[in-house]
Design a protein around this motif. Structure first.
Motif, PDB file in Angstrom:
ATOM      1  N   VAL A  82     -36.820 -19.675  17.462  1.00  0.00           N
ATOM      2  CA  VAL A  82     -36.006 -18.640  16.828  1.00  0.00           C
ATOM      3  C   VAL A  82     -34.750 -18.476  17.664  1.00  0.00           C
ATOM      4  N   THR A  83     -33.591 -18.517  17.017  1.00  0.00           N
ATOM      5  CA  THR A  83     -32.343 -18.371  17.741  1.00  0.00           C
ATOM      6  C   THR A  83     -31.535 -17.205  17.186  1.00  0.00           C
ATOM      7  N   VAL A  84     -30.650 -16.715  18.023  1.00  0.00           N
ATOM      8  CA  VAL A  84     -29.593 -15.820  17.577  1.00  0.00           C
ATOM      9  C   VAL A  84     -28.286 -16.549  17.857  1.00  0.00           C
ATOM     10  N   VAL A  85     -27.501 -16.742  16.808  1.00  0.00           N
ATOM     11  CA  VAL A  85     -26.178 -17.338  16.926  1.00  0.00           C
ATOM     12  C   VAL A  85     -25.207 -16.179  17.089  1.00  0.00           C
ATOM     13  N   ALA A  86     -24.325 -16.271  18.085  1.00  0.00           N
ATOM     14  CA  ALA A  86     -23.383 -15.178  18.347  1.00  0.00           C
ATOM     15  C   ALA A  86     -21.970 -15.713  18.529  1.00  0.00           C
ATOM     16  N   THR A  87     -21.011 -14.860  18.193  1.00  0.00           N
ATOM     17  CA  THR A  87     -19.603 -15.177  18.415  1.00  0.00           C
ATOM     18  C   THR A  87     -18.861 -13.864  18.615  1.00  0.00           C
ATOM     19  N   GLU A  88     -17.615 -13.961  19.028  1.00  0.00           N
ATOM     20  CA  GLU A  88     -16.815 -12.764  19.259  1.00  0.00           C
ATOM     21  C   GLU A  88     -15.471 -12.904  18.559  1.00  0.00           C
ATOM     22  N   VAL A  89     -15.103 -11.863  17.805  1.00  0.00           N
ATOM     23  CA  VAL A  89     -13.818 -11.812  17.111  1.00  0.00           C
ATOM     24  C   VAL A  89     -13.216 -10.436  17.365  1.00  0.00           C
ATOM     25  N   ASP A  90     -11.982 -10.411  17.829  1.00  0.00           N
ATOM     26  CA  ASP A  90     -11.282  -9.146  18.106  1.00  0.00           C
ATOM     27  C   ASP A  90     -12.103  -8.218  18.996  1.00  0.00           C
ATOM     28  N   SER A  91     -12.656  -8.790  20.075  1.00  0.00           N
ATOM     29  CA  SER A  91     -13.439  -8.047  21.076  1.00  0.00           C
ATOM     30  C   SER A  91     -14.723  -7.433  20.518  1.00  0.00           C
ATOM     31  N   LYS A  92     -15.182  -7.885  19.366  1.00  0.00           N
ATOM     32  CA  LYS A  92     -16.439  -7.400  18.788  1.00  0.00           C
ATOM     33  C   LYS A  92     -17.395  -8.580  18.636  1.00  0.00           C
ATOM     34  N   SER A 127     -22.372 -19.167  20.341  1.00  0.00           N
ATOM     35  CA  SER A 127     -23.495 -19.446  21.238  1.00  0.00           C
ATOM     36  C   SER A 127     -24.756 -19.547  20.400  1.00  0.00           C
ATOM     37  N   VAL A 128     -25.701 -20.304  20.911  1.00  0.00           N
ATOM     38  CA  VAL A 128     -27.046 -20.367  20.346  1.00  0.00           C
ATOM     39  C   VAL A 128     -27.969 -19.875  21.446  1.00  0.00           C
ATOM     40  N   ASN A 129     -28.702 -18.825  21.159  1.00  0.00           N
ATOM     41  CA  ASN A 129     -29.618 -18.216  22.119  1.00  0.00           C
ATOM     42  C   ASN A 129     -31.036 -18.432  21.632  1.00  0.00           C
ATOM     43  N   ILE A 130     -31.777 -19.296  22.305  1.00  0.00           N
ATOM     44  CA  ILE A 130     -33.162 -19.568  21.926  1.00  0.00           C
ATOM     45  C   ILE A 130     -34.001 -18.434  22.507  1.00  0.00           C
ATOM     46  N   LEU A 131     -34.606 -17.644  21.618  1.00  0.00           N
ATOM     47  CA  LEU A 131     -35.262 -16.418  22.044  1.00  0.00           C
ATOM     48  C   LEU A 131     -36.577 -16.662  22.767  1.00  0.00           C
ATOM     49  N   ALA A 132     -36.844 -15.776  23.724  1.00  0.00           N
ATOM     50  CA  ALA A 132     -38.101 -15.781  24.469  1.00  0.00           C
ATOM     51  C   ALA A 132     -39.164 -15.052  23.664  1.00  0.00           C
ATOM     52  N   ALA A 133     -40.416 -15.281  24.013  1.00  0.00           N
ATOM     53  CA  ALA A 133     -41.549 -14.693  23.293  1.00  0.00           C
ATOM     54  C   ALA A 133     -41.456 -13.169  23.223  1.00  0.00           C
ATOM     55  N   ASN A 134     -40.839 -12.538  24.221  1.00  0.00           N
ATOM     56  CA  ASN A 134     -40.746 -11.078  24.244  1.00  0.00           C
ATOM     57  C   ASN A 134     -39.487 -10.546  23.549  1.00  0.00           C
ATOM     58  N   GLN A 135     -38.774 -11.392  22.797  1.00  0.00           N
ATOM     59  CA  GLN A 135     -37.537 -10.981  22.146  1.00  0.00           C
ATOM     60  C   GLN A 135     -37.637 -10.939  20.611  1.00  0.00           C
ATOM     61  N   GLN A 136     -38.844 -10.746  20.095  1.00  0.00           N
ATOM     62  CA  GLN A 136     -39.028 -10.694  18.641  1.00  0.00           C
ATOM     63  C   GLN A 136     -38.182  -9.591  18.016  1.00  0.00           C
ATOM     64  N   GLU A 137     -38.065  -8.450  18.679  1.00  0.00           N
ATOM     65  CA  GLU A 137     -37.271  -7.357  18.107  1.00  0.00           C
ATOM     66  C   GLU A 137     -35.809  -7.767  17.937  1.00  0.00           C
ATOM     67  N   LEU A 138     -35.268  -8.544  18.884  1.00  0.00           N
ATOM     68  CA  LEU A 138     -33.890  -9.021  18.737  1.00  0.00           C
ATOM     69  C   LEU A 138     -33.755  -9.910  17.507  1.00  0.00           C
ATOM     70  N   SER A 139     -34.733 -10.764  17.275  1.00  0.00           N
ATOM     71  CA  SER A 139     -34.723 -11.596  16.083  1.00  0.00           C
ATOM     72  C   SER A 139     -34.669 -10.729  14.835  1.00  0.00           C
ATOM     73  N   MET A 140     -35.472  -9.701  14.813  1.00  0.00           N
ATOM     74  CA  MET A 140     -35.543  -8.823  13.648  1.00  0.00           C
ATOM     75  C   MET A 140     -34.250  -8.020  13.475  1.00  0.00           C
TER      76      MET A 140
END
Length: 154
Positions: free
Chosen positions: A17-27, A67-80
């Motif tokens: 499970v990954t979270v893809v992230a980027t930044e635009v206009d400091s957000k 960025s691609v952040n491959i989530l750790a087992a304890n990061q299920q809430e971030l995925s959600m």
């Protein structure tokens, strides 16, 4: 075959499970994705697949990096949270790796510059040249058949 049968079949492929992230206009903008893979070792390339209806699509076009952040087992809430399944949540803190937002505690943080994009069906494939990698020694979060899972010792 109908759409549900296709989705069920694709769900039988266990993924990280990954979270893809980027930044635009400091957000910082992020989204949960399991459509991620490595493409090439030389040069080091990865691909993420983003739905045409996703807000993240335009953000990656604007920033030209992600960025691609491959989530750790304890990061299920971030995925959600980044899948839009948790509505009332606190702001998520990001670190920076080479000027790109990354999630602290992820098993792997990969930063990329977009080198190409390809529209295929109802998704855009972004090819990213890897610019930085950070690794942690922890167990990954797994997704299989519509449920979160953990690795089992074999």
């Amino acid at each position: 075959m109908d759409d549900r049968q296709f989705r069920n079949a694709m769900g039988k492929f266990a993924t990280g499970v990954t979270v893809v992230a980027t930044e635009v206009d400091s957000k910082v903008h992020g989204m949960t994705a399991n459509a991620f893979m490595s493409v090439s070792l030389n040069p080091k390339l990865v691909v993420v697949s983003i739905a045409e209806k996703a807000q993240m699509l335009e953000k990656i076009y604007q920033s030209g990096k992600f960025s691609v952040n491959i989530l750790a087992a304890n990061q299920q809430e971030l995925s959600m949270i980044f899948a839009g399944q948790v509505k009332n949540h606190q702001d998520v803190e990001f670190d920076q790796l080479g000027g790109v937002p990354v999630l602290p505690g992820a098993v792997v943080q990969i930063t990329c510059e977009v080198t190409a994009s390809h529209v295929e069906g109802d998704h855009t494939l972004f090819i990213g040249k890897v610019t930085n990698i950070q690794l942690e020694d922890s167990e990954p979060l797994i997704y299989y058949s519509g449920n979160y899972r953990l690795l089992a010792e074999g």
